[in-house]
Design an enzyme around this catalytic site. Structure first.
Site, mmCIF file in Angstrom:
data_model
loop_
_atom_site.group_PDB
_atom_site.id
_atom_site.type_symbol
_atom_site.label_atom_id
_atom_site.label_comp_id
_atom_site.label_asym_id
_atom_site.label_seq_id
_atom_site.Cartn_x
_atom_site.Cartn_y
_atom_site.Cartn_z
ATOM 1 C CB CYS A 32 -0.906 -0.053 1.235
ATOM 2 S SG CYS A 32 -1.694 1.494 1.675
ATOM 3 C CB CYS A 35 0.437 1.748 4.082
ATOM 4 S SG CYS A 35 -1.302 1.297 3.993
#
Length: 107
Positions: A32, A35
């Site tokens: 991600c 993230c």
């Protein structure tokens, strides 16, 4: 310091051991992009003098699928905020200002 949570038992124990301290949980994934952007910021906040009484947990949704399922995580990054074992707030997205604001609101 950020504690990496490996499974639901460890998650439950971390919430219990925190007592009445604020617990901030970062639900993340290695694949991600957002993230990976917010991760180092989360790490820096965990080391801040201002947040010595806040517990920072990180849950990789792939490594600890039981935790992400239990917490009904739909997207990453998602941040959950707990006090006394109860979820008191949450938000999704790699927004540093929102993260800081919510920590300050609840600590």
């Amino acid at each position: 310091m950020v504690v990496h949570i490996e499974n639901l038992n460890a998650f439950s124990a971390a919430l219990k051991n925190a007592g009445d301290k604020l617990v901030v949980v970062d639900f993340t994934a290695t694949w991600c992009g957002p993230c990976q952007k917010i991760g180092p910021i989360f790490e820096t906040l965990s080391k801040s003098e201002d947040y010595q009484n806040v517990v920072f947990l990180k849950v990789d949704v792939d490594d600890a699928a039981d935790v992400s399922s239990h917490c009904d995580i739909k997207c990453m990054p998602t941040f959950h905020f707990y006090k006394n074992g109860q979820k008191i707030d949450e938000f999704s997205g790699a927004n540093e200002q929102t993260l800081k604001q919510k920590i300050n609101d609840h600590k």
